[in-house]
Design a protein around this motif. Structure first.
Motif, short mmCIF file in Angstrom:
data_model
loop_
_atom_site.label_atom_id
_atom_site.label_comp_id
_atom_site.label_asym_id
_atom_site.label_seq_id
_atom_site.Cartn_x
_atom_site.Cartn_y
_atom_site.Cartn_z
N PHE A 8 9.23 1.95 4.14
CA PHE A 8 8.60 0.63 4.07
C PHE A 8 7.08 0.73 4.08
O PHE A 8 6.39 -0.07 3.42
N ARG A 12 4.82 -1.02 1.39
CA ARG A 12 3.81 -2.00 1.79
C ARG A 12 2.45 -1.63 1.21
O ARG A 12 1.73 -2.49 0.67
N ASP A 13 2.09 -0.35 1.29
CA ASP A 13 0.80 0.08 0.74
C ASP A 13 0.75 -0.13 -0.77
O ASP A 13 -0.28 -0.53 -1.32
N ILE A 16 0.35 -3.93 -1.40
CA ILE A 16 -1.03 -4.34 -1.13
C ILE A 16 -1.98 -3.80 -2.21
O ILE A 16 -2.91 -4.49 -2.64
#
Length: 215
Positions: A8, A12-13, A16
């Motif tokens: 995750f 997520r990175d 973003i």
């Protein structure tokens, strides 16, 4: 689900990163697109020629080629040491600015010529006429095509993942190299892109409703 839960942080990175490069490229594209659109309708011939050359060159150059130039030639000649994120944002922003320019120019052409003539009769300069009279009236016409252009920009940001920019495509490549099944990986990447594009569509629908003419 395991591929997402186990990685995750990387997902997520990547998400973003995609949002970041999309946001920065959007700002670059909007600013350059509006300025070049002004050049294209300018009464000054050299500015019109520059605007035409800008649009013709960028619209007919493959985006991947622009990324190659930005990543491998620009750092050698102009900006050594510049990050891949900045270079990718510039490539994507410059490319999209040509399409923004044409959308804005089309919107400008929908404004009755009498509006500009009235502004000139009051002593307003070309830049004042464009900024205060023409562009505000052209905004309603420009919003629908601009929404499509920015959604295309979001999807085009995947190319940056091939040039060491952290974004969703890079996460997909990492997971594929680790042997995870390709179908769930693409499912999560597609879902993330849908979140971004639906958000863009929602924002533009809201703007269109706020600016629509009462019937």
């Amino acid at each position: 689900m395991n591929v997402l839960l186990d990685h995750f942080a990387e997902f997520r990175d990547g998400f973003i990163g995609t949002v970041s490069i999309t946001a920065v490229s959007t700002v670059i594209a909007l600013v350059l697109g509006i300025v070049v659109a002004g050049f294209r309708v300018s009464p000054v011939p050299p500015l019109r020629w520059f605007g035409t050359a800008w649009v013709t060159l960028l619209r007919n150059t493959p985006l991947t080629l622009l990324f190659l130039v930005a990543m491998f030639i620009v750092p050698e000649i102009l900006f050594p040491g510049m990050s891949a994120f900045v270079l990718g944002s510039l490539a994507l922003g410059f490319y999209t600015s040509a399409f923004v320019c044409e959308a804005v120019r089309s919107g400008i052409n929908t404004v009755p010529l009498g509006q500009a003539e009235a502004a000139r009769s009051l002593g307003m300069t070309f830049s004042q006429t464009l900024r205060l009279i023409v562009l505000p009236q052209a905004t309603r016409t420009v919003l629908p095509p601009l929404s499509s252009i920015l959604i295309a920009l979001t999807k085009n940001s995947a190319i940056a993942g091939a040039f060491s920019v952290t974004e969703l495509f890079g996460w997909q490549t990492l997971m594929s190299e680790q042997g995870y099944a390709i179908a769930p990986i693409f499912l999560w990447v597609a879902a993330a892109y849908l979140v971004i594009t639906f958000t863009i569509s929602g924002v533009f629908r809201l703007l269109e409703r706020r600016l629509e003419v009462a019937r």
